[in-house]
Design a protein around this motif. Sequence first.
Motif, PDB file in Angstrom:
ATOM      1  N   SER A 200       0.387  -1.500   0.399  1.00  0.00           N
ATOM      2  CA  SER A 200       0.046   0.290  -0.191  1.00  0.00           C
ATOM      3  C   SER A 200       1.016   1.218  -0.260  1.00  0.00           C
ATOM      4  CB  SER A 200      -1.240  -0.217   1.764  1.00  0.00           C
ATOM      5  OG  SER A 200      -2.052   1.186   1.419  1.00  0.00           O
ATOM      6  N   ALA A 201       0.565   1.902  -0.648  1.00  0.00           N
ATOM      7  CA  ALA A 201       1.140   3.583  -1.332  1.00  0.00           C
ATOM      8  C   ALA A 201       1.074   4.576   0.386  1.00  0.00           C
ATOM      9  CB  ALA A 201       1.049   4.134  -2.454  1.00  0.00           C
ATOM     10  N   ASP A 202      -0.354   4.417   1.221  1.00  0.00           N
ATOM     11  CA  ASP A 202      -0.478   4.694   2.638  1.00  0.00           C
ATOM     12  C   ASP A 202      -1.413   3.989   2.672  1.00  0.00           C
ATOM     13  OD1 ASP A 202      -1.602   6.220   3.858  1.00  0.00           O
ATOM     14  OD2 ASP A 202      -2.597   8.289   2.475  1.00  0.00           O
ATOM     15  N   VAL A 203       0.006   3.242   3.976  1.00  0.00           N
ATOM     16  CA  VAL A 203      -1.559   2.099   4.951  1.00  0.00           C
ATOM     17  C   VAL A 203      -2.403   3.217   5.765  1.00  0.00           C
ATOM     18  CG1 VAL A 203      -0.665   0.457   7.241  1.00  0.00           C
ATOM     19  CG2 VAL A 203       0.827   0.462   4.674  1.00  0.00           C
ATOM     20  N   ASP A 204      -1.885   3.825   6.546  1.00  0.00           N
ATOM     21  CA  ASP A 204      -3.132   4.489   7.413  1.00  0.00           C
ATOM     22  C   ASP A 204      -4.204   4.944   6.136  1.00  0.00           C
ATOM     23  OD1 ASP A 204      -1.704   6.284   9.302  1.00  0.00           O
ATOM     24  OD2 ASP A 204      -0.059   6.359   8.582  1.00  0.00           O
ATOM     25  N   ALA A 205      -4.777   4.749   5.483  1.00  0.00           N
ATOM     26  CA  ALA A 205      -5.276   5.213   4.201  1.00  0.00           C
ATOM     27  C   ALA A 205      -5.920   4.158   4.608  1.00  0.00           C
ATOM     28  CB  ALA A 205      -5.645   5.852   3.119  1.00  0.00           C
ATOM     29  N   SER A 206      -5.764   2.790   4.070  1.00  0.00           N
ATOM     30  CA  SER A 206      -5.974   0.943   3.573  1.00  0.00           C
ATOM     31  C   SER A 206      -6.605   1.059   4.825  1.00  0.00           C
ATOM     32  CB  SER A 206      -4.599   0.007   3.353  1.00  0.00           C
ATOM     33  OG  SER A 206      -4.100   0.625   2.151  1.00  0.00           O
ATOM     34  N   VAL A 207      -6.131   1.418   6.444  1.00  0.00           N
ATOM     35  CA  VAL A 207      -6.417   0.537   7.416  1.00  0.00           C
ATOM     36  C   VAL A 207      -7.825   0.863   7.290  1.00  0.00           C
ATOM     37  CG1 VAL A 207      -6.267   0.461   9.634  1.00  0.00           C
ATOM     38  CG2 VAL A 207      -4.180   0.038   7.936  1.00  0.00           C
ATOM     39  N   ALA A 208      -7.981   2.259   7.185  1.00  0.00           N
ATOM     40  CA  ALA A 208      -8.666   3.394   7.717  1.00  0.00           C
ATOM     41  C   ALA A 208     -10.270   2.568   6.378  1.00  0.00           C
ATOM     42  CB  ALA A 208      -8.586   4.953   7.586  1.00  0.00           C
ATOM     43  N   PHE A 209      -9.735   2.827   5.298  1.00  0.00           N
ATOM     44  CA  PHE A 209     -11.198   1.924   4.921  1.00  0.00           C
ATOM     45  C   PHE A 209     -11.167   0.064   4.779  1.00  0.00           C
ATOM     46  CE2 PHE A 209     -12.503  -0.441   0.933  1.00  0.00           C
ATOM     47  CZ  PHE A 209     -13.225   1.029   0.747  1.00  0.00           C
ATOM     48  N   TYR A 210     -10.556  -0.223   4.884  1.00  0.00           N
ATOM     49  CA  TYR A 210     -10.557  -1.797   5.721  1.00  0.00           C
ATOM     50  C   TYR A 210     -11.690  -1.918   6.631  1.00  0.00           C
ATOM     51  CZ  TYR A 210      -9.431  -3.213   1.525  1.00  0.00           C
ATOM     52  OH  TYR A 210      -9.357  -3.484  -0.557  1.00  0.00           O
ATOM     53  N   ASN A 211     -11.296  -1.118   7.718  1.00  0.00           N
ATOM     54  CA  ASN A 211     -11.360  -0.652   8.932  1.00  0.00           C
ATOM     55  C   ASN A 211     -14.040  -0.823   8.867  1.00  0.00           C
ATOM     56  OD1 ASN A 211     -10.910  -0.476  12.145  1.00  0.00           O
ATOM     57  ND2 ASN A 211     -12.364   1.240  11.725  1.00  0.00           N
ATOM     58  N   GLU A 212     -13.791   0.075   7.764  1.00  0.00           N
ATOM     59  CA  GLU A 212     -15.190   0.604   7.766  1.00  0.00           C
ATOM     60  C   GLU A 212     -15.916  -0.493   7.053  1.00  0.00           C
ATOM     61  OE1 GLU A 212     -16.552   4.186   5.612  1.00  0.00           O
ATOM     62  OE2 GLU A 212     -14.689   4.693   4.761  1.00  0.00           O
ATOM     63  N   MET A 213     -15.347  -1.414   6.929  1.00  0.00           N
ATOM     64  CA  MET A 213     -15.761  -2.830   6.170  1.00  0.00           C
ATOM     65  C   MET A 213     -15.897  -3.786   6.853  1.00  0.00           C
ATOM     66  SD  MET A 213     -14.405  -3.152   2.144  1.00  0.00           S
ATOM     67  CE  MET A 213     -12.443  -3.233   1.990  1.00  0.00           C
ATOM     68  N   GLY A 214     -15.238  -3.363   7.951  1.00  0.00           N
ATOM     69  CA  GLY A 214     -15.739  -4.963   9.693  1.00  0.00           C
ATOM     70  C   GLY A 214     -14.228  -5.160   9.860  1.00  0.00           C
ATOM     71  N   PHE A 215     -13.154  -4.742   9.399  1.00  0.00           N
ATOM     72  CA  PHE A 215     -11.591  -6.043   9.022  1.00  0.00           C
ATOM     73  C   PHE A 215     -11.000  -5.104  10.825  1.00  0.00           C
ATOM     74  CE2 PHE A 215     -12.640  -6.908   4.943  1.00  0.00           C
ATOM     75  CZ  PHE A 215     -12.191  -8.077   4.869  1.00  0.00           C
ATOM     76  N   ARG A 216     -10.687  -5.609  11.406  1.00  0.00           N
ATOM     77  CA  ARG A 216     -10.074  -5.546  12.753  1.00  0.00           C
ATOM     78  C   ARG A 216      -8.604  -5.779  13.060  1.00  0.00           C
ATOM     79  NH1 ARG A 216     -14.919  -8.482  14.630  1.00  0.00           N
ATOM     80  NH2 ARG A 216     -13.750  -9.530  16.433  1.00  0.00           N
ATOM     81  N   THR A 217      -8.179  -4.890  13.552  1.00  0.00           N
ATOM     82  CA  THR A 217      -6.829  -4.530  13.568  1.00  0.00           C
ATOM     83  C   THR A 217      -6.091  -5.653  14.581  1.00  0.00           C
ATOM     84  OG1 THR A 217      -6.294  -2.314  12.296  1.00  0.00           O
ATOM     85  CG2 THR A 217      -4.732  -3.083  13.393  1.00  0.00           C
ATOM     86  N   THR A 218      -5.445  -6.280  14.352  1.00  0.00           N
ATOM     87  CA  THR A 218      -4.753  -7.636  14.974  1.00  0.00           C
ATOM     88  C   THR A 218      -2.557  -6.795  15.528  1.00  0.00           C
ATOM     89  OG1 THR A 218      -4.159  -8.831  13.675  1.00  0.00           O
ATOM     90  CG2 THR A 218      -6.213  -9.396  14.732  1.00  0.00           C
ATOM     91  N   GLU A 219      -2.504  -6.533  15.023  1.00  0.00           N
ATOM     92  CA  GLU A 219      -1.264  -5.851  15.094  1.00  0.00           C
ATOM     93  C   GLU A 219      -0.437  -4.752  13.592  1.00  0.00           C
ATOM     94  OE1 GLU A 219       2.043  -9.081  16.125  1.00  0.00           O
ATOM     95  OE2 GLU A 219       0.396 -10.593  16.733  1.00  0.00           O
ATOM     96  N   TYR A 220      -0.120  -4.300  14.272  1.00  0.00           N
ATOM     97  CA  TYR A 220       0.830  -3.545  13.511  1.00  0.00           C
ATOM     98  C   TYR A 220       1.975  -2.697  14.342  1.00  0.00           C
ATOM     99  CZ  TYR A 220       0.160   0.186  16.989  1.00  0.00           C
ATOM    100  OH  TYR A 220      -0.809   0.514  18.820  1.00  0.00           O
ATOM    101  N   THR A 221       2.775  -2.056  12.630  1.00  0.00           N
ATOM    102  CA  THR A 221       3.736  -1.595  12.862  1.00  0.00           C
ATOM    103  C   THR A 221       3.746  -0.290  12.078  1.00  0.00           C
ATOM    104  OG1 THR A 221       4.821  -3.598  12.242  1.00  0.00           O
ATOM    105  CG2 THR A 221       6.199  -1.373  11.971  1.00  0.00           C
TER     106      THR A 221
END
Length: 326
Positions: free
Chosen positions: A156-177
Amino acid sequence: MPVPAPNLYPPFNIVRLSHVEYRVTDLEAARAFYVDTLGLQVSGEGPRALYLRAMEERGHHCVALRQSAEPGVGALAFKLFDEPDLDHAEAFFRARGLPAEWVERPHQGRTLAARDPWGIPLEFYVHMDRLEPIHQKYGLYRGVKPLRIDHFNMFSADVDASVAFYNEMGFRTTEYTEDAETGRLWAAWMHRKGGVHDVAFTNGMGPRLHHTAFWVPTPLNIIDLLDLMSTTGWVGHIERGPGRHGISNAFFLYVRDPDGHRIELYCSDYQTVDPDHEPIKWDLKDPQRQTLWGAPAPRSWFEEGSLFDGAVPQEAALKAQPIVAP
C-alpha cells in the motif's frame, strides 16, 4: 495516525477471505507448482483455467488460475454472510463513488465486483458450489499439505488510508508497525475470521499483491516442502525462510510460482475473536517484528509484488525503511 477503533457493526458482514484469481502465462507450469509441488487439489478445469482447493475447504476453489499473456491478479474475493449483505456491499461502494457491478463467475452465485479507492479488484459472494469433504482422504495429501487459504498481504502506498477504509468494512486490526519518527503506519494486519489476519498492508509501491498465504498443519510440513523443492527443480523458487515472524508468531516460508507470484506457507498464529481484542504495536526499527528468528528478508521481499488488473501503482508516501538483508 492512531489505529482506528474497531467497527463492530459494519454495513455488510464479511465472513472471511475466499479466493484469489491469478493470471499465469503457462497453465501447465502453474499446475506443476500449485498441484504437484504445493499439494493443492484440482476441483475444476477448462482449456484456459484451473480451479484449486485446499484439504479442509468445502467451497469449490480458493485459487483460480487463468491463462494470460501477462501475469497478474484478477481479483481478491471474500465470502459474505447472507444475500442482503451483497446489496449492502453494493450500496457501500456506490455511496463512495467506487466501481461496483454484478458479474457472472463460474461455480458462484450472485457476485459483486468492486474496487477499493486504490483500484484493487475485489469480489464478494455468498454462495459457492459445495464439494464433498476430503480432509480425511489422507491418500490425497501431498507437498506441504495445505489445509486452507489464510490471508492476502498487499503493498500500500498509504497504509493509514488503507487501514481506515478496510476498518469501515469491518476488518479489525490485530497487530501493526508504526514509524516512530512520523507516527504513521508502516504495516497492519486485519482480520474477519478470528485469526491474525485475512488482509494485511505493507508500505511500498502500491497497490500490488505481496503474497497469498496458505495454512499448513505443522512446521515439519514446511521442512518437508523445502526438501521436495530442493530436489525437484524448484530450489531457485525458495525466496525467504523458514523462520518465525515476531508479528503473528507464525512459522513461515515464502516461495515464488513460475510467474513470480509470491506464496507464503504459514502456521502457528493465534486466536483473535474477542471484539475487544487489543492490537499489538511494533516499532519499525525492532528487528524481531518481521523475523523473531531466521535470516533477514531479502530485498526482493520488500520490492517485488504482483500487479492487480486495472490498478496503477503509486510510490509510497512513507519513506522509512526496516532492516533489509545484504
